[in-house]
Design an enzyme around this catalytic site. Structure first.
Site, PDB file in Angstrom:
ATOM      1  N   GLY A 143       8.798   7.210  36.748  1.00 25.22           N
ATOM      2  CA  GLY A 143      10.091   6.570  36.968  1.00 25.22           C
ATOM      3  C   GLY A 143      10.587   5.819  35.736  1.00 25.22           C
ATOM      4  N   TYR A 156       3.724  -5.312  30.144  1.00 22.50           N
ATOM      5  CA  TYR A 156       3.785  -6.671  29.591  1.00 22.50           C
ATOM      6  C   TYR A 156       2.600  -7.515  30.053  1.00 22.50           C
ATOM      7  CZ  TYR A 156       5.675  -7.641  34.205  1.00 22.50           C
ATOM      8  OH  TYR A 156       5.839  -7.713  35.567  1.00 22.50           O
ATOM      9  N   GLY A 172       4.373   9.726  28.980  1.00 25.88           N
ATOM     10  CA  GLY A 172       4.654   9.488  30.396  1.00 25.88           C
ATOM     11  C   GLY A 172       5.902  10.186  30.878  1.00 25.88           C
ATOM     12  N   ASN A 187       2.933  14.271  28.521  1.00 22.01           N
ATOM     13  CA  ASN A 187       2.488  13.777  29.831  1.00 22.01           C
ATOM     14  C   ASN A 187       1.336  14.619  30.372  1.00 22.01           C
ATOM     15  OD1 ASN A 187       2.914  11.797  31.895  1.00 22.01           O
ATOM     16  ND2 ASN A 187       3.582  13.458  33.222  1.00 22.01           N
ATOM     17  N   ARG A 188       0.488  13.947  31.150  1.00 23.42           N
ATOM     18  CA  ARG A 188      -0.649  14.634  31.779  1.00 23.42           C
ATOM     19  C   ARG A 188      -0.152  15.761  32.667  1.00 23.42           C
ATOM     20  NH1 ARG A 188      -4.099  10.882  35.739  1.00 23.42           N
ATOM     21  NH2 ARG A 188      -2.049  10.814  36.721  1.00 23.42           N
ATOM     22  N   THR A 189       0.848  15.478  33.506  1.00 17.06           N
ATOM     23  CA  THR A 189       1.386  16.501  34.413  1.00 17.06           C
ATOM     24  C   THR A 189       2.664  17.076  33.792  1.00 17.06           C
ATOM     25  OG1 THR A 189       0.587  15.086  36.189  1.00 17.06           O
ATOM     26  CG2 THR A 189       2.010  16.921  36.834  1.00 17.06           C
ATOM     27  N   ASP A 202      16.859  -0.567  34.499  1.00 16.12           N
ATOM     28  CA  ASP A 202      15.867  -0.376  33.421  1.00 16.12           C
ATOM     29  C   ASP A 202      16.530   0.213  32.179  1.00 16.12           C
ATOM     30  OD1 ASP A 202      13.589  -1.362  34.654  1.00 16.12           O
ATOM     31  OD2 ASP A 202      13.004   0.578  35.501  1.00 16.12           O
ATOM     32  N   GLY A 252       6.522  -5.057  26.962  1.00 16.47           N
ATOM     33  CA  GLY A 252       7.510  -4.839  28.022  1.00 16.47           C
ATOM     34  C   GLY A 252       8.273  -6.085  28.469  1.00 16.47           C
ATOM     35  N   LYS A 259       6.149  17.312  35.692  1.00 15.88           N
ATOM     36  CA  LYS A 259       7.013  16.130  35.836  1.00 15.88           C
ATOM     37  C   LYS A 259       7.897  15.944  34.599  1.00 15.88           C
ATOM     38  CE  LYS A 259       5.199  12.332  37.766  1.00 15.88           C
ATOM     39  NZ  LYS A 259       4.075  11.399  38.109  1.00 15.88           N
ATOM     40  N   LYS A 303       9.591   3.804  42.238  1.00 18.41           N
ATOM     41  CA  LYS A 303      10.979   3.926  41.757  1.00 18.41           C
ATOM     42  C   LYS A 303      11.642   5.251  42.141  1.00 18.41           C
ATOM     43  CE  LYS A 303      10.481   0.572  38.168  1.00 18.41           C
ATOM     44  NZ  LYS A 303      10.709   0.110  36.828  1.00 18.41           N
TER      45      LYS A 303
HETATM   46  P1  NAP Z   1       4.916   6.068  37.649  1.00 20.50           P
HETATM   47  O1  NAP Z   1       6.216   6.608  38.074  1.00 20.50           O
HETATM   48  O2  NAP Z   1       3.803   5.990  38.612  1.00 20.50           O
HETATM   49  O3  NAP Z   1       4.423   6.908  36.355  1.00 20.50           O
HETATM   50  C1  NAP Z   1       3.163   6.675  35.791  1.00 20.50           C
HETATM   51  C2  NAP Z   1       2.990   7.486  34.507  1.00 20.50           C
HETATM   52  O4  NAP Z   1       1.692   7.179  33.967  1.00 20.50           O
HETATM   53  C3  NAP Z   1       3.024   9.015  34.726  1.00 20.50           C
HETATM   54  O5  NAP Z   1       3.549   9.625  33.577  1.00 20.50           O
HETATM   55  C4  NAP Z   1       1.527   9.341  34.867  1.00 20.50           C
HETATM   56  O6  NAP Z   1       1.192  10.669  34.503  1.00 20.50           O
HETATM   57  C5  NAP Z   1       0.923   8.400  33.834  1.00 20.50           C
HETATM   58  N1  NAP Z   1      -0.489   8.149  34.111  1.00 20.50           N
HETATM   59  C6  NAP Z   1      -1.010   7.362  35.083  1.00 20.50           C
HETATM   60  N2  NAP Z   1      -2.362   7.407  35.032  1.00 20.50           N
HETATM   61  C7  NAP Z   1      -2.693   8.240  34.011  1.00 20.50           C
HETATM   62  C8  NAP Z   1      -3.924   8.702  33.456  1.00 20.50           C
HETATM   63  N3  NAP Z   1      -5.097   8.290  33.951  1.00 20.50           N
HETATM   64  N4  NAP Z   1      -3.891   9.553  32.409  1.00 20.50           N
HETATM   65  C9  NAP Z   1      -2.703   9.976  31.895  1.00 20.50           C
HETATM   66  N5  NAP Z   1      -1.506   9.583  32.375  1.00 20.50           N
HETATM   67  C10 NAP Z   1      -1.493   8.722  33.417  1.00 20.50           C
HETATM   68  O7  NAP Z   1       5.093   4.559  37.080  1.00 20.50           O
HETATM   69  P2  NAP Z   1       6.396   3.920  36.387  1.00 20.50           P
HETATM   70  O8  NAP Z   1       7.243   3.254  37.396  1.00 20.50           O
HETATM   71  O9  NAP Z   1       6.988   4.948  35.503  1.00 20.50           O
HETATM   72  O10 NAP Z   1       5.732   2.731  35.525  1.00 20.50           O
HETATM   73  C11 NAP Z   1       4.925   3.033  34.412  1.00 20.50           C
HETATM   74  C12 NAP Z   1       4.597   1.759  33.627  1.00 20.50           C
HETATM   75  O11 NAP Z   1       5.767   1.173  33.067  1.00 20.50           O
HETATM   76  C13 NAP Z   1       3.965   0.671  34.493  1.00 20.50           C
HETATM   77  O12 NAP Z   1       2.961   0.060  33.722  1.00 20.50           O
HETATM   78  C14 NAP Z   1       5.101  -0.306  34.725  1.00 20.50           C
HETATM   79  O13 NAP Z   1       4.672  -1.617  34.961  1.00 20.50           O
HETATM   80  C15 NAP Z   1       5.837  -0.214  33.393  1.00 20.50           C
HETATM   81  N6  NAP Z   1       7.258  -0.610  33.480  1.00 20.50           N
HETATM   82  C16 NAP Z   1       7.680  -1.716  32.803  1.00 20.50           C
HETATM   83  C17 NAP Z   1       9.016  -2.080  32.840  1.00 20.50           C
HETATM   84  C18 NAP Z   1       9.498  -3.292  32.091  1.00 20.50           C
HETATM   85  O14 NAP Z   1      10.581  -3.787  32.381  1.00 20.50           O
HETATM   86  N7  NAP Z   1       8.754  -3.759  31.122  1.00 20.50           N
HETATM   87  C19 NAP Z   1       9.932  -1.331  33.578  1.00 20.50           C
HETATM   88  C20 NAP Z   1       9.467  -0.199  34.245  1.00 20.50           C
HETATM   89  C21 NAP Z   1       8.118   0.143  34.196  1.00 20.50           C
HETATM   90  P3  NAP Z   1       1.308  11.884  35.598  1.00 20.50           P
HETATM   91  O15 NAP Z   1       2.763  12.244  35.617  1.00 20.50           O
HETATM   92  O16 NAP Z   1       0.422  12.915  35.056  1.00 20.50           O
HETATM   93  O17 NAP Z   1       0.846  11.304  36.913  1.00 20.50           O
END
Ligand code: NAP
Length: 288
Positions: free
Chosen positions: A137, A234, A134, A158-160, A109, A255, A163, A73
């Site tokens: 994106g 979801y 988190g 958040n871990r990082t 979103d 979700g 961000k 994203k």
């Molecule tokens: P993203 O940009 O890759 O962000 C991932 C997040 O998860 C970051 O904050 C990352 O932390 C954290 N994370 C990943 N692995 C981790 C670990 N082992 N320990 C701790 N933190 C961890 O992904 P995104 O696009 O935001 O999507 C995130 C989730 O939301 C996904 O599951 C996606 O399917 C869901 N989502 C759902 C909808 C919906 O309509 N229901 C819409 C959007 C997204 P770091 O910053 O430290 O890497």
């Protein structure tokens, strides 16, 4: 009407890294079928190295538009021609529209999250607090939605940390009456902040396949009875995080409503048609 693919069929779809479990193709193709539209929604599994070429391919193949999902994203923005204002502020795009070779990025979103929160008409976040896990994106869209709703304070864990800091730097200047605090994923601060908040949201990918036993919450005693616990994931329908919350007697949302509501906004951008959200959600719940 019998549905057939022919020379006039318009292609829409979704680009992501692991989209095998995405419900978006089902949602969009059900709507297409219901309204007898000559569109077809396809899944495009794309590696990070191929992302640039895949986006150029939208133009080359005259695809009408795509959704962008985890984890592209933010990365996708550099490959687009234009950004709608809120997508530019948020720094994340979940929808691309192709208008005669000009690719514009949108973020539906935000409205998807807001509509899912307001589903039962009772939950109001104005002048309240929320804790968010988190800073990717999806978190950007959730934070932006809550700021638009005039939330008092958002605590991002958040871990990082870097961000999360960037989200604060990018978004808070547009909403000077609200506050954002940033924390690492540590239990002590979490306990204090969750106690003060009526809303706890997981926007991390923790709990998604294949690591479905992961959860962002280090201790299930941190739930309290007045909390609404929301997981953007979801699939599975109930992550470990949501199962723990349910065991603690707390109200939960997964979700799916957000996915449906953001999908309808994207669909509207591509086709000009806006189906009724509650009806689509009911239909998808019935068949999944
Ligand atoms: P993203 O940009 O890759 O962000 C991932 C997040 O998860 C970051 O904050 C990352 O932390 C954290 N994370 C990943 N692995 C981790 C670990 N082992 N320990 C701790 N933190 C961890 O992904 P995104 O696009 O935001 O999507 C995130 C989730 O939301 C996904 O599951 C996606 O399917 C869901 N989502 C759902 C909808 C919906 O309509 N229901 C819409 C959007 C997204 P770091 O910053 O430290 O890497």
């Amino acid at each position: 009407m019998k549905r057939e693919i022919n020379g006039k069929t318009k292609i829409i779809g979704i680009i992501g890294k692991n989209i095998e479990n995405s419900l978006s193709p089902l949602i969009h193709n059900q709507i297409i079928f219901k309204y007898s539209l000559n569109f077809c929604y396809l899944p495009f599994k794309v590696t990070e190295n191929d992302l640039s070429q895949a986006i150029q391919g939208i133009k080359a193949l005259n695809i009408r538009g795509v959704n962008i999902t985890f984890p592209y994203k933010e990365k996708v923005i550099e490959f687009l021609d234009e950004l709608e204002e809120s997508a530019r502020r948020i720094g994340a795009v979940n929808t691309i529209v192709n208008n005669k070779g000009i690719l514009t990025g949108y973020n539906t979103d935000v409205i998807g999250f807001k509509k899912s929160l307001q589903e039962d008409g009772k939950f109001i976040i104005k002048k309240k607090k929320a804790v968010i896990f988190g800073a990717g994106g999806a978190a950007r869209a959730v934070v932006y939605a809550l700021l638009e709703e005039e939330i008092e304070e958002i605590c991002i864990f958040n871990r990082t940390l870097e961000k999360a800091k960037k989200i604060k730097q990018n978004l808070l200047p547009f909403f000077p009456r609200s506050n954002i605090n940033i924390f690492p994923l540590e239990k002590e601060k979490l306990k204090d902040k969750i106690e003060e908040a009526p809303l706890l949201v997981n926007t991390t990918s923790l709990g998604m396949p294949p690591k479905i036993d992961n959860t962002p919450l280090p201790d299930e005693k941190l739930f309290h009875p007045n909390l609404l616990v929301y997981d953007l994931i979801y699939h599975p329908a109930k992550t470990l995080f949501l199962r723990q919350a349910e065991r603690a007697g707390v109200k939960i949302i997964n979700g799916l409503p957000m996915l449906v509501y953001q999908g309808i906004e994207s669909f509207h951008l591509w086709t000009g048609l806006k189906p009724e959200g509650k009806e689509v959600l009911k239909m998808i719940k019935r068949i999944t």
